[in-house]
Design a protein around this motif. Structure first.
Motif, PDB file in Angstrom:
ATOM      1  N   GLU A  60      38.241  42.606  36.248  1.00 29.64           N
ATOM      2  CA  GLU A  60      39.505  42.878  36.939  1.00 29.64           C
ATOM      3  C   GLU A  60      39.808  44.384  36.909  1.00 29.64           C
ATOM      4  O   GLU A  60      40.284  44.955  37.883  1.00 29.64           O
ATOM      5  CB  GLU A  60      40.627  42.073  36.267  1.00 29.64           C
ATOM      6  N   LEU A  61      39.503  45.035  35.770  1.00 28.62           N
ATOM      7  CA  LEU A  61      39.733  46.483  35.666  1.00 28.62           C
ATOM      8  C   LEU A  61      38.826  47.252  36.616  1.00 28.62           C
ATOM      9  O   LEU A  61      39.237  48.248  37.217  1.00 28.62           O
ATOM     10  CB  LEU A  61      39.518  46.959  34.227  1.00 28.62           C
ATOM     11  N   LEU A  62      37.592  46.787  36.768  1.00 28.76           N
ATOM     12  CA  LEU A  62      36.695  47.456  37.715  1.00 28.76           C
ATOM     13  C   LEU A  62      37.209  47.259  39.147  1.00 28.76           C
ATOM     14  O   LEU A  62      37.224  48.201  39.946  1.00 28.76           O
ATOM     15  CB  LEU A  62      35.264  46.931  37.575  1.00 28.76           C
ATOM     16  N   LEU A  63      37.670  46.046  39.445  1.00 32.19           N
ATOM     17  CA  LEU A  63      38.219  45.788  40.791  1.00 32.19           C
ATOM     18  C   LEU A  63      39.448  46.664  41.043  1.00 32.19           C
ATOM     19  O   LEU A  63      39.673  47.122  42.164  1.00 32.19           O
ATOM     20  CB  LEU A  63      38.566  44.301  40.953  1.00 32.19           C
ATOM     21  N   GLU A  64      40.219  46.907  39.968  1.00 33.93           N
ATOM     22  CA  GLU A  64      41.392  47.774  40.090  1.00 33.93           C
ATOM     23  C   GLU A  64      40.975  49.193  40.495  1.00 33.93           C
ATOM     24  O   GLU A  64      41.596  49.830  41.333  1.00 33.93           O
ATOM     25  CB  GLU A  64      42.113  47.783  38.741  1.00 33.93           C
ATOM     26  N   ARG A  65      39.867  49.683  39.902  1.00 35.22           N
ATOM     27  CA  ARG A  65      39.322  51.001  40.261  1.00 35.22           C
ATOM     28  C   ARG A  65      38.982  51.078  41.748  1.00 35.22           C
ATOM     29  O   ARG A  65      39.034  52.127  42.361  1.00 35.22           O
ATOM     30  CB  ARG A  65      38.028  51.281  39.489  1.00 35.22           C
ATOM     31  N   LEU A  66      38.562  49.924  42.294  1.00 37.27           N
ATOM     32  CA  LEU A  66      38.163  49.885  43.705  1.00 37.27           C
ATOM     33  C   LEU A  66      39.355  49.572  44.617  1.00 37.27           C
ATOM     34  O   LEU A  66      39.188  49.442  45.825  1.00 37.27           O
ATOM     35  CB  LEU A  66      37.073  48.816  43.910  1.00 37.27           C
ATOM     36  N   GLY A  67      40.523  49.441  44.015  1.00 35.71           N
ATOM     37  CA  GLY A  67      41.710  49.119  44.808  1.00 35.71           C
ATOM     38  C   GLY A  67      41.733  47.675  45.275  1.00 35.71           C
ATOM     39  O   GLY A  67      42.280  47.352  46.335  1.00 35.71           O
ATOM     40  N   LEU A  68      41.113  46.787  44.498  1.00 36.08           N
ATOM     41  CA  LEU A  68      40.991  45.386  44.918  1.00 36.08           C
ATOM     42  C   LEU A  68      41.636  44.436  43.915  1.00 36.08           C
ATOM     43  O   LEU A  68      41.222  43.279  43.792  1.00 36.08           O
ATOM     44  CB  LEU A  68      39.505  45.029  45.086  1.00 36.08           C
ATOM     45  N   SER A  69      42.650  44.930  43.200  1.00 33.38           N
ATOM     46  CA  SER A  69      43.260  44.123  42.147  1.00 33.38           C
ATOM     47  C   SER A  69      44.624  43.569  42.579  1.00 33.38           C
ATOM     48  O   SER A  69      44.853  43.326  43.760  1.00 33.38           O
ATOM     49  CB  SER A  69      43.359  44.977  40.891  1.00 33.38           C
ATOM     50  N   ALA A  70      45.523  43.385  41.624  1.00 28.46           N
ATOM     51  CA  ALA A  70      46.802  42.696  41.864  1.00 28.46           C
ATOM     52  C   ALA A  70      47.596  43.276  43.045  1.00 28.46           C
ATOM     53  O   ALA A  70      48.056  42.529  43.913  1.00 28.46           O
ATOM     54  CB  ALA A  70      47.644  42.737  40.595  1.00 28.46           C
ATOM     55  N   GLU A  71      47.719  44.594  43.079  1.00 22.51           N
ATOM     56  CA  GLU A  71      48.512  45.243  44.127  1.00 22.51           C
ATOM     57  C   GLU A  71      47.929  44.940  45.521  1.00 22.51           C
ATOM     58  O   GLU A  71      48.653  44.678  46.474  1.00 22.51           O
ATOM     59  CB  GLU A  71      48.465  46.752  43.872  1.00 22.51           C
ATOM     60  N   TYR A  72      46.593  44.998  45.575  1.00 20.33           N
ATOM     61  CA  TYR A  72      45.893  44.735  46.833  1.00 20.33           C
ATOM     62  C   TYR A  72      46.133  43.297  47.306  1.00 20.33           C
ATOM     63  O   TYR A  72      46.331  43.047  48.497  1.00 20.33           O
ATOM     64  CB  TYR A  72      44.394  44.976  46.630  1.00 20.33           C
ATOM     65  N   ARG A  73      46.145  42.380  46.356  1.00 21.16           N
ATOM     66  CA  ARG A  73      46.353  40.975  46.712  1.00 21.16           C
ATOM     67  C   ARG A  73      47.684  40.790  47.429  1.00 21.16           C
ATOM     68  O   ARG A  73      47.784  40.040  48.393  1.00 21.16           O
ATOM     69  CB  ARG A  73      46.293  40.088  45.454  1.00 21.16           C
ATOM     70  N   THR A  74      48.706  41.505  46.946  1.00 18.58           N
ATOM     71  CA  THR A  74      50.020  41.399  47.560  1.00 18.58           C
ATOM     72  C   THR A  74      50.075  42.143  48.890  1.00 18.58           C
ATOM     73  O   THR A  74      50.538  41.607  49.894  1.00 18.58           O
ATOM     74  CB  THR A  74      51.091  41.982  46.611  1.00 18.58           C
ATOM     75  N   SER A  75      49.569  43.373  48.890  1.00 17.12           N
ATOM     76  CA  SER A  75      49.732  44.199  50.086  1.00 17.12           C
ATOM     77  C   SER A  75      48.845  43.742  51.246  1.00 17.12           C
ATOM     78  O   SER A  75      49.177  43.952  52.400  1.00 17.12           O
ATOM     79  CB  SER A  75      49.434  45.664  49.756  1.00 17.12           C
ATOM     80  N   HIS A  76      47.692  43.134  50.972  1.00 18.26           N
ATOM     81  CA  HIS A  76      46.743  42.796  52.035  1.00 18.26           C
ATOM     82  C   HIS A  76      46.544  41.291  52.244  1.00 18.26           C
ATOM     83  O   HIS A  76      45.738  40.899  53.091  1.00 18.26           O
ATOM     84  CB  HIS A  76      45.381  43.424  51.734  1.00 18.26           C
ATOM     85  N   SER A  77      47.261  40.453  51.467  1.00 23.36           N
ATOM     86  CA  SER A  77      47.011  38.996  51.515  1.00 23.36           C
ATOM     87  C   SER A  77      45.526  38.697  51.484  1.00 23.36           C
ATOM     88  O   SER A  77      45.008  37.904  52.280  1.00 23.36           O
ATOM     89  CB  SER A  77      47.607  38.358  52.779  1.00 23.36           C
ATOM     90  N   ALA A  78      44.845  39.367  50.575  1.00 21.47           N
ATOM     91  CA  ALA A  78      43.409  39.166  50.429  1.00 21.47           C
ATOM     92  C   ALA A  78      43.068  39.316  48.956  1.00 21.47           C
ATOM     93  O   ALA A  78      43.815  39.926  48.202  1.00 21.47           O
ATOM     94  CB  ALA A  78      42.633  40.172  51.257  1.00 21.47           C
ATOM     95  N   SER A  79      41.942  38.743  48.579  1.00 24.56           N
ATOM     96  CA  SER A  79      41.614  38.716  47.157  1.00 24.56           C
ATOM     97  C   SER A  79      40.116  38.542  46.962  1.00 24.56           C
ATOM     98  O   SER A  79      39.429  38.002  47.828  1.00 24.56           O
ATOM     99  CB  SER A  79      42.384  37.543  46.529  1.00 24.56           C
ATOM    100  N   MET A  80      39.612  39.004  45.825  1.00 28.73           N
ATOM    101  CA  MET A  80      38.218  38.763  45.492  1.00 28.73           C
ATOM    102  C   MET A  80      38.150  37.426  44.746  1.00 28.73           C
ATOM    103  O   MET A  80      38.759  37.265  43.701  1.00 28.73           O
ATOM    104  CB  MET A  80      37.662  39.883  44.591  1.00 28.73           C
ATOM    105  N   PHE A  81      37.426  36.471  45.315  1.00 34.05           N
ATOM    106  CA  PHE A  81      37.262  35.159  44.688  1.00 34.05           C
ATOM    107  C   PHE A  81      35.932  35.113  43.928  1.00 34.05           C
ATOM    108  O   PHE A  81      34.931  35.624  44.418  1.00 34.05           O
ATOM    109  CB  PHE A  81      37.247  34.056  45.752  1.00 34.05           C
ATOM    110  N   THR A  82      35.935  34.486  42.770  1.00 27.03           N
ATOM    111  CA  THR A  82      34.697  34.334  42.007  1.00 27.03           C
ATOM    112  C   THR A  82      33.900  33.162  42.564  1.00 27.03           C
ATOM    113  O   THR A  82      34.418  32.053  42.674  1.00 27.03           O
ATOM    114  CB  THR A  82      34.999  34.064  40.520  1.00 27.03           C
ATOM    115  N   VAL A  83      32.656  33.427  42.915  1.00 32.66           N
ATOM    116  CA  VAL A  83      31.776  32.380  43.432  1.00 32.66           C
ATOM    117  C   VAL A  83      30.960  31.770  42.290  1.00 32.66           C
ATOM    118  O   VAL A  83      30.793  30.559  42.210  1.00 32.66           O
ATOM    119  CB  VAL A  83      30.806  32.965  44.493  1.00 32.66           C
ATOM    120  N   ALA A  84      30.461  32.640  41.415  1.00 29.34           N
ATOM    121  CA  ALA A  84      29.611  32.158  40.323  1.00 29.34           C
ATOM    122  C   ALA A  84      29.684  33.111  39.144  1.00 29.34           C
ATOM    123  O   ALA A  84      29.918  34.312  39.309  1.00 29.34           O
ATOM    124  CB  ALA A  84      28.171  32.020  40.802  1.00 29.34           C
TER     125      ALA A  84
END
Lengths: 178, 144
Positions: B26-50
């Motif tokens: 999650e911290l690495l995703l935050e570095r890429l701008g893909l964490s909690a804030e992004y989920r709210t602002s973009h209605s998108a999220s990184m889902f775990t597949v495996a």
């Protein structure tokens, strides 16, 4: 409130092994509602909680085999060596989860198993987990052969499960497929 | 290693490794701008597949876990991360995860927006020279 992770079967003494009983294929030993404390900010089940549910099913399986607190107190246990978890669909609060367990393979000290988690009403596959377990001498901190009675029970389960198809994802390497 | 993560043996339970692994990722995703804030602002999220975890050592209460995480590969929609988890400096587990970028309002995978893709490409270049663990992408039970 407990101060550590517990399983619903903790302290439950295993039923005596009946060598003449038919063995379910796959085993259906555990079912659980999605607990409120498993939910994330989205109302979906958090990732690590899938492992808790699979772990509880594994604990039920251990007791089915005859591995309980007394067995572990005598110094041996089954440890997880690897887990490969696949997420297929989300589980939400209020859902009830049915778990199955299939023995794929084993040798004197290793056990290869496969779990599936399904929604109890729709039957939809929500997650699956492939696990490699190792029988360990806890004091020595290394693997050791299973005692004969457990080895024979595992062999009997594997024989009963040989009628099941080998799940497609077993052994699948992780990667971006193009 | 928190008390509430301990199993009957007073060691870190299987799911506890997964908690630490997803916190690190999650911290690495935050570095890429893909964490909690992004989920709210973009209605998108990184889902775990495996997720593939290799358990290498027991961990006890009070030990400190540290993750070293690398971006293994990525395309327009997917990211693959690998972490080594150290307990007081000794390797205790490795974890590999595959994520897919999902538009949560559409309920399906979509390409990353340009700026996030640029961040991913930047990290991929920075990690390209890292040694690749021998077990990367190997199935369960396969020895490198």
């Amino acid at each position: 409130v407990t101060d550590r992770v517990t399983t619903p079967y903790e302290g439950r003494e295993p039923a005596p092994w009946d060598p003449s009983a038919e063995i379910e294929a796959p085993l259906r030993l555990h079912s659980t509602p999605v607990l409120t404390e498993w939910l994330d900010y989205n109302g979906h089940m958090s990732e690590s909680c899938y492992l808790l549910a699979f772990g509880d099913s594994a604990d039920a399986f251990f007791r089915f085999l005859g591995i309980d607190e007394a067995y572990r107190a005598a110094g041996q246990s089954l440890y997880t060596s690897q887990t490969h978890l696949h997420h297929w669909k989300e589980a939400a609060g209020g859902d009830r989860l049915d778990l199955t367990l299939q023995v794929l393979d084993h040798d004197r000290r290793r056990l290869h198993i496969f779990h599936e988690m399904r929604h109890d009403e729709t039957g939809n596959l929500l997650a699956s987990a492939e696990q490699l377990l190792v029988h360990v001498d806890m004091a020595a901190g290394r693997s050791t052969d299973l005692p004969d009675h457990l080895y024979e029970r595992i062999a009997a389960i594997q024989r009963a499960h040989s009628v099941l198809a080998r799940p497609e994802v077993v052994g699948r390497p992780m990667g971006i497929r193009r | 290693v928190r008390q509430e993560w301990l199993d009957y043996n007073h060691h870190l339970t299987d799911a506890g490794y997964a908690i630490v692994l997803s916190e690190a990722h999650e911290l690495l995703l935050e570095r890429l701008g893909l964490s909690a804030e992004y989920r709210t602002s973009h209605s998108a999220s990184m889902f775990t597949v495996a997720t593939h975890i290799r358990y290498l050592a027991e961990c006890s209460e009070g030990q400190t876990l540290t993750a070293a995480t690398m971006l293994v590969e990525a395309d327009r929609k997917r990211l693959r991360l690998h972490s080594e988890l150290f307990a007081d400096g000794a390797l205790a587990a490795t974890g590999e995860c595959l994520y897919v970028h999902v538009d949560t309002s559409l309920g399906r995978s979509v390409p990353l927006p340009e700026d996030r893709q640029a961040a991913v490409d930047g990290m991929r270049k920075a990690h390209a020279g890292l040694p690749r663990p021998a077990h990367l992408g190997l199935g369960v039970g396969v020895r490198p």
